[in-house]
Design a protein around this motif. Structure first.
Motif, PDB file in Angstrom:
ATOM      1  N   GLY A   1     -19.908  23.158  32.544  1.00 39.67           N
ATOM      2  CA  GLY A   1     -19.669  23.222  31.051  1.00 39.67           C
ATOM      3  C   GLY A   1     -20.803  22.538  30.292  1.00 39.67           C
TER       4      GLY A   1
ATOM      5  N   LEU B   1     -20.079  30.322  26.416  1.00 40.77           N
ATOM      6  CA  LEU B   1     -19.817  29.558  25.418  1.00 40.77           C
ATOM      7  C   LEU B   1     -18.456  28.736  25.241  1.00 40.77           C
ATOM      8  CD1 LEU B   1     -21.733  29.564  22.886  1.00 40.77           C
ATOM      9  CD2 LEU B   1     -20.493  31.460  22.071  1.00 40.77           C
TER      10      LEU B   1
ATOM     11  N   ARG C   1     -18.639  25.743  27.346  1.00 36.87           N
ATOM     12  CA  ARG C   1     -19.438  24.708  26.770  1.00 36.87           C
ATOM     13  C   ARG C   1     -18.389  24.058  25.597  1.00 36.87           C
ATOM     14  NH1 ARG C   1     -22.760  21.301  25.504  1.00 36.87           N
ATOM     15  NH2 ARG C   1     -23.864  21.433  23.624  1.00 36.87           N
ATOM     16  N   ALA C   2     -17.821  25.009  25.083  1.00 37.87           N
ATOM     17  CA  ALA C   2     -17.125  24.552  23.660  1.00 37.87           C
ATOM     18  C   ALA C   2     -16.235  23.131  24.098  1.00 37.87           C
ATOM     19  CB  ALA C   2     -16.298  25.612  22.989  1.00 37.87           C
ATOM     20  N   GLN C   3     -15.787  23.182  25.549  1.00 40.37           N
ATOM     21  CA  GLN C   3     -14.826  22.174  25.745  1.00 40.37           C
ATOM     22  C   GLN C   3     -15.113  21.539  27.069  1.00 40.37           C
ATOM     23  OE1 GLN C   3     -11.401  25.002  24.061  1.00 40.37           O
ATOM     24  NE2 GLN C   3     -10.671  23.412  25.352  1.00 40.37           N
ATOM     25  N   GLU C   4     -16.440  21.653  27.176  1.00 40.81           N
ATOM     26  CA  GLU C   4     -16.952  21.259  28.849  1.00 40.81           C
ATOM     27  C   GLU C   4     -16.148  21.388  29.882  1.00 40.81           C
ATOM     28  OE1 GLU C   4     -19.265  17.275  29.900  1.00 40.81           O
ATOM     29  OE2 GLU C   4     -19.610  18.041  27.867  1.00 40.81           O
TER      30      GLU C   4
END
Lengths: 200, 200
Positions: free
Chosen positions: B95, B165, B168-171
């Motif tokens: 993430g 995405l 990654r937004a919240q790892e």
DNA sequence: GTCTATATGTGGATAGAC
DNA sequence: GTCTATCCACATATAGAC
């Protein structure tokens, strides 16, 4: 009662952020767009971080309202799903803009931690609403092949966002249409995606 | 024969770009990471635009090689699709990182026009390869419900990118797993996505 | 090929007049 | 609430010594 300066700044900033990312616009850009000096922006938003928080809050509320509007005007699950796809398609602005959630997700490291929390809340709100749409479509038979509404939602939101991204990469909205066509075709009674792409 | 400075710069820049976007790293960051002064970078890459071109060229070649490697080691369409999902899952780095294509797509306006062309070429390469995977899966019966391999590819690449995405937004890499689970389950003989998420 | 030193522009942010 | 003026940090990029 014209729009006040604060709202004008939010509108301008949202357009800019969705087109060029949070790092891709400056107070100078906003100032030129709105017609004031950049120092004046600090009166409304003391820091760019505060502006980010305000942008995300506004975006969350707007999308929540939009989803409620879809619920009010569309009865079946299938119709609601089609309306959701349309909503994202219109937000795309012919491949020039992403949704704010995508834009903020990529530039997450530049954002205050508060916005990361807002991002999570926004996604959960959308995932819940989309899961309800699929559950309804499963019950009323207007969306084909639904087994697990939660899983459908977990795939659908990323698909819509990825479709935005693909279209923006080449400023070509037809890539969005192609990406979501299989999803759109699952709506029973759909004419095969023609209404979305304009094909015969 | 240790890695030369130019390669070290490319490696460092790719990591940075995938974590923070093209606008999110500077020559100062690279210099600190590689262990030279920032002025020295200009000897290898006269401008940041030139660096972007080199990054994208390298990325395209690497992914092309990776896909060829999948072809060489996996026979069926289903096995190849599973391997592709694994490839993106590993690139996610729990993430923290996007693929370079997503990262560059969002910061498109900061990139030289040449990179926009490279982005298009990369996408076409991937779409072609993915369509072949689905066509093979359709023929050998290892991917369920394939009607149009081209349409499958047009949806699959955005889904993988959107899943990146979301994670990654919240790892949180589990969001990637959830987003691709339905896709993974279409592989015949798949155990239901358990191997991807570690669930029983 | 790498360095020091510097040029030049732009970023967000502040002080204080009006 | 908006302005002018200014600050400081940092961006990419260049010149020229070693």
């Amino acid at each position: 009662m014209r729009t006040d300066t604060k709202t004008a700044l939010l509108v301008s900033a949202e357009r800019a952020a969705r087109a060029r990312g949070f790092d891709g616009f400056s107070y100078a850009d906003l100032a030129a767009d709105v017609g004031i000096r950049k120092a004046s922006i600090h009166h409304h938003f003391p820091s760019k971080a505060a502006l980010a928080v305000a942008l995300m809050a506004r975006y969350h509320a707007e999308l929540e309202t939009a989803c409620a509007g879809i619920d009010a005007t569309h009865e079946t699950g299938g119709a609601r799903l089609t309306a959701l796809i349309d909503l994202y398609r219109r937000a795309l602005d012919e491949g020039r803009r992403l949704c704010l959630c995508v834009s903020f997700s990529t530039s997450r490291d530049s954002l205050p931690t508060e916005v990361v929390g807002q991002l999570q809340q926004f996604r959960q709100m959308m995932l819940g609403w989309i899961a309800d749409v699929f559950a309804r479509g499963q019950q009323d038979g207007t969306i084909a092949g639904v087994k697990d509404p939660e899983l459908e939602a977990a795939a659908t939101l990323p698909l819509l966002e990825g479709a935005h991204l693909a279209a923006r990469a080449q400023e070509d909205a037809s890539l969005f249409d192609a990406a979501v066509r299989m999803l759109a075709q699952r709506v029973q009674g759909a004419t095969g995606g023609a209404e979305a792409s304009g094909q015969a």
